[in-house]
Design a protein around this motif. Structure first.
Motif, PDB file in Angstrom:
ATOM      1  N   SER A 132       0.739  -1.177   0.098  1.00 16.45           N
ATOM      2  CA  SER A 132      -0.039   0.164   0.045  1.00 16.45           C
ATOM      3  C   SER A 132       0.960   1.289  -0.073  1.00 16.45           C
ATOM      4  N   HIS A 133       1.973   1.260   0.689  1.00 13.19           N
ATOM      5  CA  HIS A 133       2.712   2.368   0.797  1.00 13.19           C
ATOM      6  C   HIS A 133       3.287   2.863  -0.763  1.00 13.19           C
ATOM      7  N   PHE A 134       3.068   2.066  -1.656  1.00 14.50           N
ATOM      8  CA  PHE A 134       3.719   2.391  -3.046  1.00 14.50           C
ATOM      9  C   PHE A 134       2.705   2.794  -3.942  1.00 14.50           C
ATOM     10  N   ASN A 135       1.405   3.062  -3.426  1.00 10.75           N
ATOM     11  CA  ASN A 135       0.305   3.326  -4.308  1.00 10.75           C
ATOM     12  C   ASN A 135       0.518   4.861  -5.008  1.00 10.75           C
ATOM     13  N   VAL A 136       0.986   5.593  -4.252  1.00 15.32           N
ATOM     14  CA  VAL A 136       1.118   7.090  -4.766  1.00 15.32           C
ATOM     15  C   VAL A 136       2.219   6.800  -5.689  1.00 15.32           C
ATOM     16  N   TYR A 137       3.112   6.223  -5.478  1.00 16.77           N
ATOM     17  CA  TYR A 137       4.265   6.061  -6.624  1.00 16.77           C
ATOM     18  C   TYR A 137       3.654   5.402  -7.988  1.00 16.77           C
ATOM     19  N   ALA A 138       2.727   4.437  -7.560  1.00 13.72           N
ATOM     20  CA  ALA A 138       2.307   3.661  -8.788  1.00 13.72           C
ATOM     21  C   ALA A 138       1.480   4.455  -9.454  1.00 13.72           C
ATOM     22  N   GLN A 139       0.511   5.578  -8.972  1.00 13.20           N
ATOM     23  CA  GLN A 139      -0.313   6.221  -9.701  1.00 13.20           C
ATOM     24  C   GLN A 139       0.630   7.487 -10.410  1.00 13.20           C
ATOM     25  N   ASN A 140       1.619   7.682  -9.699  1.00 14.28           N
ATOM     26  CA  ASN A 140       2.290   8.520 -10.459  1.00 14.28           C
ATOM     27  C   ASN A 140       3.182   7.922 -11.549  1.00 14.28           C
ATOM     28  N   LEU A 141       3.548   6.789 -11.555  1.00 10.37           N
ATOM     29  CA  LEU A 141       4.106   5.935 -12.670  1.00 10.37           C
ATOM     30  C   LEU A 141       3.049   5.921 -13.837  1.00 10.37           C
ATOM     31  N   ASP A 142       1.909   5.710 -13.165  1.00 12.06           N
ATOM     32  CA  ASP A 142       0.959   5.360 -14.473  1.00 12.06           C
ATOM     33  C   ASP A 142       0.643   6.623 -15.182  1.00 12.06           C
ATOM     34  N   LYS A 143       0.586   7.532 -14.428  1.00 15.10           N
ATOM     35  CA  LYS A 143       0.405   8.865 -15.025  1.00 15.10           C
ATOM     36  C   LYS A 143       1.614   9.380 -16.142  1.00 15.10           C
ATOM     37  N   ILE A 144       2.772   9.016 -15.726  1.00 11.60           N
ATOM     38  CA  ILE A 144       3.858   9.258 -16.441  1.00 11.60           C
ATOM     39  C   ILE A 144       3.606   8.531 -17.828  1.00 11.60           C
ATOM     40  N   ILE A 145       3.452   7.212 -17.443  1.00 10.46           N
ATOM     41  CA  ILE A 145       3.483   6.244 -18.870  1.00 10.46           C
ATOM     42  C   ILE A 145       2.460   6.725 -19.475  1.00 10.46           C
ATOM     43  N   GLN A 146       1.273   7.026 -18.956  1.00  7.89           N
ATOM     44  CA  GLN A 146      -0.035   7.374 -20.052  1.00  7.89           C
ATOM     45  C   GLN A 146       0.345   8.840 -20.750  1.00  7.89           C
ATOM     46  N   SER A 147       1.074   9.542 -19.951  1.00  6.30           N
ATOM     47  CA  SER A 147       1.348  11.184 -20.562  1.00  6.30           C
ATOM     48  C   SER A 147       2.633  11.010 -21.572  1.00  6.30           C
ATOM     49  N   SER A 148       3.354   9.819 -21.442  1.00  7.43           N
ATOM     50  CA  SER A 148       4.722   9.990 -22.368  1.00  7.43           C
ATOM     51  C   SER A 148       4.296   9.781 -23.720  1.00  7.43           C
ATOM     52  N   GLN A 149       5.187  10.395 -24.521  1.00  2.45           N
ATOM     53  CA  GLN A 149       4.975  10.173 -26.106  1.00  2.45           C
ATOM     54  C   GLN A 149       5.511   8.649 -26.411  1.00  2.45           C
ATOM     55  N   LEU A 150       6.136   7.759 -25.604  1.00  3.04           N
ATOM     56  CA  LEU A 150       6.493   6.509 -26.001  1.00  3.04           C
ATOM     57  C   LEU A 150       5.365   5.660 -26.447  1.00  3.04           C
TER      58      LEU A 150
END
Length: 70
Positions: A5-23
């Motif tokens: 659970s303490h990685f939920n914030v990191y996971a959400q941020n990583l998901d946002k970065i992945i979704q917004s990346s141009q890759l």
């Protein structure tokens, strides 16, 4: 996919970065492991050429510096 659970914030941020990346999402693979526990993964089973060693070492340094409070 998130475990711990303490990685939920990191996971959400990583998901946002992945979704917004141009890759292309299929060209990106990420696996975050802490103390032998997989905390986040994206395309973990897709065969890929590894990133350069300097990129891997940079990622390790960043992850060691960050804390759940950041």
């Amino acid at each position: 996919f998130v475990v711990g659970s303490h990685f939920n914030v990191y996971a959400q941020n990583l998901d946002k970065i992945i979704q917004s990346s141009q890759l292309s999402k299929s060209d990106l693979g990420i696996c975050v492991v802490s103390h032998g526990e997989v905390n986040f993964k994206h395309n973990p089973d897709k065969p890929m050429t590894p990133a350069s060693l300097s990129k891997i070492l940079t990622a390790i340094a960043v992850l060691k510096k960050l804390t759940p409070e950041d």
